[in-house]
Design an enzyme around this catalytic site. Structure first.
Site, short mmCIF file in Angstrom:
data_model
loop_
_atom_site.label_atom_id
_atom_site.label_comp_id
_atom_site.label_asym_id
_atom_site.label_seq_id
_atom_site.Cartn_x
_atom_site.Cartn_y
_atom_site.Cartn_z
CD GLU A 441 38.57 39.98 47.18
OE1 GLU A 441 38.17 38.96 46.58
OE2 GLU A 441 38.28 41.15 46.80
CG HIS A 511 41.74 30.90 39.09
ND1 HIS A 511 41.33 31.64 38.01
CD2 HIS A 511 40.70 30.93 39.97
CE1 HIS A 511 40.10 32.08 38.21
NE2 HIS A 511 39.69 31.66 39.39
#
Length: 711
Positions: A441, A511
């Site tokens: 990321e 998540h």
């Protein structure tokens, strides 16, 4: 030091002058610090030969430079002046690098293509990668760099040449940082024209190289990266340094790939003036360094080769001393920044996303079908990529298929993101405008920063908000600060699309996270979070067309919900940031909310009106930073009761700031305490029966409304 035929006598004299100029500027700063006329000092001493060589081998205003704080000498060689550097040390208003905002030794110049750095180590390596990629992109697609009027402003002049080199430097200690290794991966894979310079003085503050680097030598660790040119040299030998830099630059400029020059230098002064190296380095070690001092070595070599005699050396040094003294005298007399300058350049002042220019109405089109939020986000991306050739989209799994031959033949349908929001982008626009990044990321955001600095418009995706944290360093210390720390001379208006939130029935800990308040707490970044398809398209288009970095949060649960569908509003539909939307009028209680709590607030409001006749006003904030204070104040004055509801945890959440401001500024308009409804102060569990209790539900809001109305 061997004789050289590549530099003339005049160039060799200038080489020494720049080295001595750098050292004497360091020395003058030390004097000024001890006189309390400046507030911090960190030197380039011992690195001068390596860095002047780099400056003389590269082209100012043509090549691009991502330096670190030891790089005084290369900046002087490129055209920075001593006065420029001392104005920064003083923190003067006329400091061209930052206007008094940055510490000394944070070099910056738009004219010379020296890009504003931070104090963070190794982050600039990824910026250099993005910058090099942008240069290659504009060379391949020069029409993307041309000015045109397809935006609310003309594009700035974009510099590219086709054979430019991107320089990035780093200390040997910083080679332990992940961003350094992530950048090597991408530079190697892409054969990018990036010239790394590792300035190895043997110490990361007090940590010796053998404790920092396995085997004590970074060159041995990186030797197997393909497509690289490597050189390991004595960084105190000016002639060897120049030869190595010329060879490395030529390799990059020819398109062969990246290069890395590992120079062994010395550190004759402490890490900074706040450090005392005598506490951890022996006298014998310091004496050994002194024997390799590049200033002394170059001076003796010039004398031995007959290029300068003693009188010539003395005359050159006297002129340098006078130049440094004059610059110091002017710097300490310079005006200081004014208080009203503090808030300038936190955000764009030319193209505010709150501007009325972004307040557009939907237009009827031939397509009257209602579409989901996912559909309209995908359509918006395609619209904008067709309009603006500077836009590129990348992230993890966003491409249709990296190996695209079966895609082109029709054998494969393609992926286009784990939620399919980038489906078809690679197929339509090609691999140069939509591609899969490494699973890293920081790599995604850092490269995007380098691209945006060069004039591109990256729209990147972080696959799940839960995994945004490796990019946090790039976001907080780089992305948010580039405009402010450079006093408005650099900017990087990227868009980060991030799926966020829970209510997934099994999303679990990794998540289902929310955490928007961490980013709304960061000045310099805009944060928006739509709750329906129409708002998603309008806000995304504004995010792409505005000139600020934007964190665009997309709630996963809302992507394909039927109740938030909308028809296509046309290719120029935009919504200004900072403008809330009243989605249910009411007179008894106000609910302020956003994201996936919006439909739950509506359910609660409708049920309590049927059951008890309580009339609830529901306001969808949509834009979290900036937020619409006027809409909030107007509603609270009308209802005198307010609930702030959000999906993130209750404590230290987004609602706390709104509640505090209401209590501060609207206290006399309230008939009841400000109430918050939010998630429990825990994580989201996998088992749905637990998730339902952890996250705010319509029944939680119903209960809060009833209690507040009865107060």
């Amino acid at each position: 030091m061997a004789p050289t035929s590549t530099l003339t006598s005049e160039q060799l004299i200038e080489f020494y002058r720049l080295m001595y100029l750098s050292r004497r500027t360091d020395d003058r700063e030390i004097v000024l610090k001890r006189q309390q006329k400046i507030f911090f000092q960190i030197s380039c001493a011992g690195h001068e030969a390596l860095l002047v060589a780099a400056g003389m081998a590269l082209r100012p205003g043509y090549d691009w430079f991502f330096p670190y704080y030891r790089d005084r000498a290369i900046c002087l060689a490129l055209g920075n002046t001593v006065e420029d550097q001392l104005l920064q040390a003083v923190g003067a208003a006329d400091d061209p690098a930052s206007g008094g905002r940055q510490m000394p030794s944070h070099w910056s110049s738009t004219k010379l293509n020296i890009v504003t750095p931070s104090s963070s180590t190794a982050t600039q390596c990824l910026h250099a990668i993005g910058c090099a990629e942008a240069g290659r992109y504009f060379t391949k697609y020069p029409e993307a760099a041309a000015k045109h009027t397809g935006d609310y402003r003309e594009f700035k002049d974009i510099k590219f040449h086709g054979d430019e080199v991107t320089y990035v430097s780093i200390g040997e200690g910083s080679t332990s940082q992940g961003e350094f290794w992530e950048s090597l991966n991408t530079a190697s894979n892409g054969k990018l024209p990036v010239l790394y310079v590792v300035e190895d003085n043997g110490y990361a503050i007090s940590t010796p190289v053998e404790a920092n680097t396995p085997g004590g030598n970074i060159s041995k660790l990186i030797a197997n990266f393909p497509n690289f040119h490597f050189a390991e040299i004595d960084g105190t030998d000016p002639i060897a340094c120049y030869a190595a830099m010329v060879e490395a630059a030529a390799y990059c400029r020819a398109g062969h790939g990246p290069a890395l020059v590992h120079g062994h230098v010395i550190r004759p002064y402490s890490h900074s003036l706040s450090d005392d190296e005598r506490l951890y380095r022996s006298a014998a070690e310091l004496q050994a360094d002194a024997a390799r001092d590049p200033i002394s070595r170059m001076q003796l070599w010039l004398l031995r080769e007959g290029i300068l005699d003693e009188a010539g050396i003395n005359q050159l040094e006297r002129k340098v001393d006078e130049e440094v003294q004059r610059a110091a005298d002017r710097a300490v007399q310079a005006s200081l920044p004014t208080i009203d300058s503090i808030t300038k350049h936190v955000y764009s002042e030319d193209l505010l996303p709150t501007d009325v220019r972004f307040d557009a109405q939907p237009v009827a089109t031939a397509d009257s079908n209602e579409r989901t939020m996912a559909d309209l986000i995908n359509t918006c991306l395609k619209d904008e990529m067709r309009r603006d050739p500077r836009i590129v989209v990348f992230g993890e799994d966003v491409a249709d298929a990296t190996r695209d031959e079966p895609l082109r033949s029709g054998e494969l349908k393609g992926k286009g993101g784990v939620f399919k929001l980038t489906s078809g982008l690679q197929h339509e626009f090609g691999n140069d405008r939509c591609w899969n990044s490494p699973l890293a990321e920081a790599n995604i955001v850092g490269r995007a920063i380098g691209m945006a600095v060069r004039g591109m418009k990256p729209v990147v995706e972080i696959q799940f908000f839960d995994y945004i944290w490796p990019a946090m360093h790039q976001m907080r210390n780089e992305l948010a600060l580039i405009r402010w720390r450079s006093n408005g001379t650099f900017n990087c208006p990227i868009v980060m699309r991030v799926p966020i939130g829970g209510y997934l029935t099994g999303g679990s800990i990794y998540h289902s996270q929310s955490g928007e308040s961490i980013f709304t707490h960061t000045p310099g970044v805009r944060v928006v979070m739509p709750s329906n398809a129409l708002d998603a398209m309008g806000l995304l288009r504004t995010a792409i067309r505005c000139d600020d970095p934007v964190l665009f949060l997309e709630h996963k649960r809302l992507y394909r919900e039927t109740f938030c569908r909308a028809t296509y509003p046309g290719p120029d539909f935009t919504i200004p940031f900072g403008k809330a939307k009243t989605i249910r009028e009411g007179k008894d209680v106000t609910i302020l909310t956003y994201g996936a709590v919006v439909p739950r607030a509506l359910q609660a409001a409708q049920k309590i009106h049927r059951d008890k006749g309580i009339d609830v006003e529901v306001i969808d904030l949509r834009s979290l930073s900036p937020y619409d204070w006027e809409a909030i104040a107007t509603s609270v004055r009308k209802t005198s009761r307010v609930i702030i509801a959000h999906e993130d945890m209750l404590s230290w959440g987004y609602g706390a700031e709104i509640a505090a401001r209401i209590g501060d500024e609207l206290f006399h308009d309230l008939d009841a305490p400000v109430r918050r409804v939010a998630a429990m102060d825990t994580f989201v569990a996998y088992q749905p029966t637990l998730e339902d209790v952890i996250l705010p539900q319509p029944e939680h809001l119903y209960k809060a409304i009833a209690e507040l109305a009865a107060f």
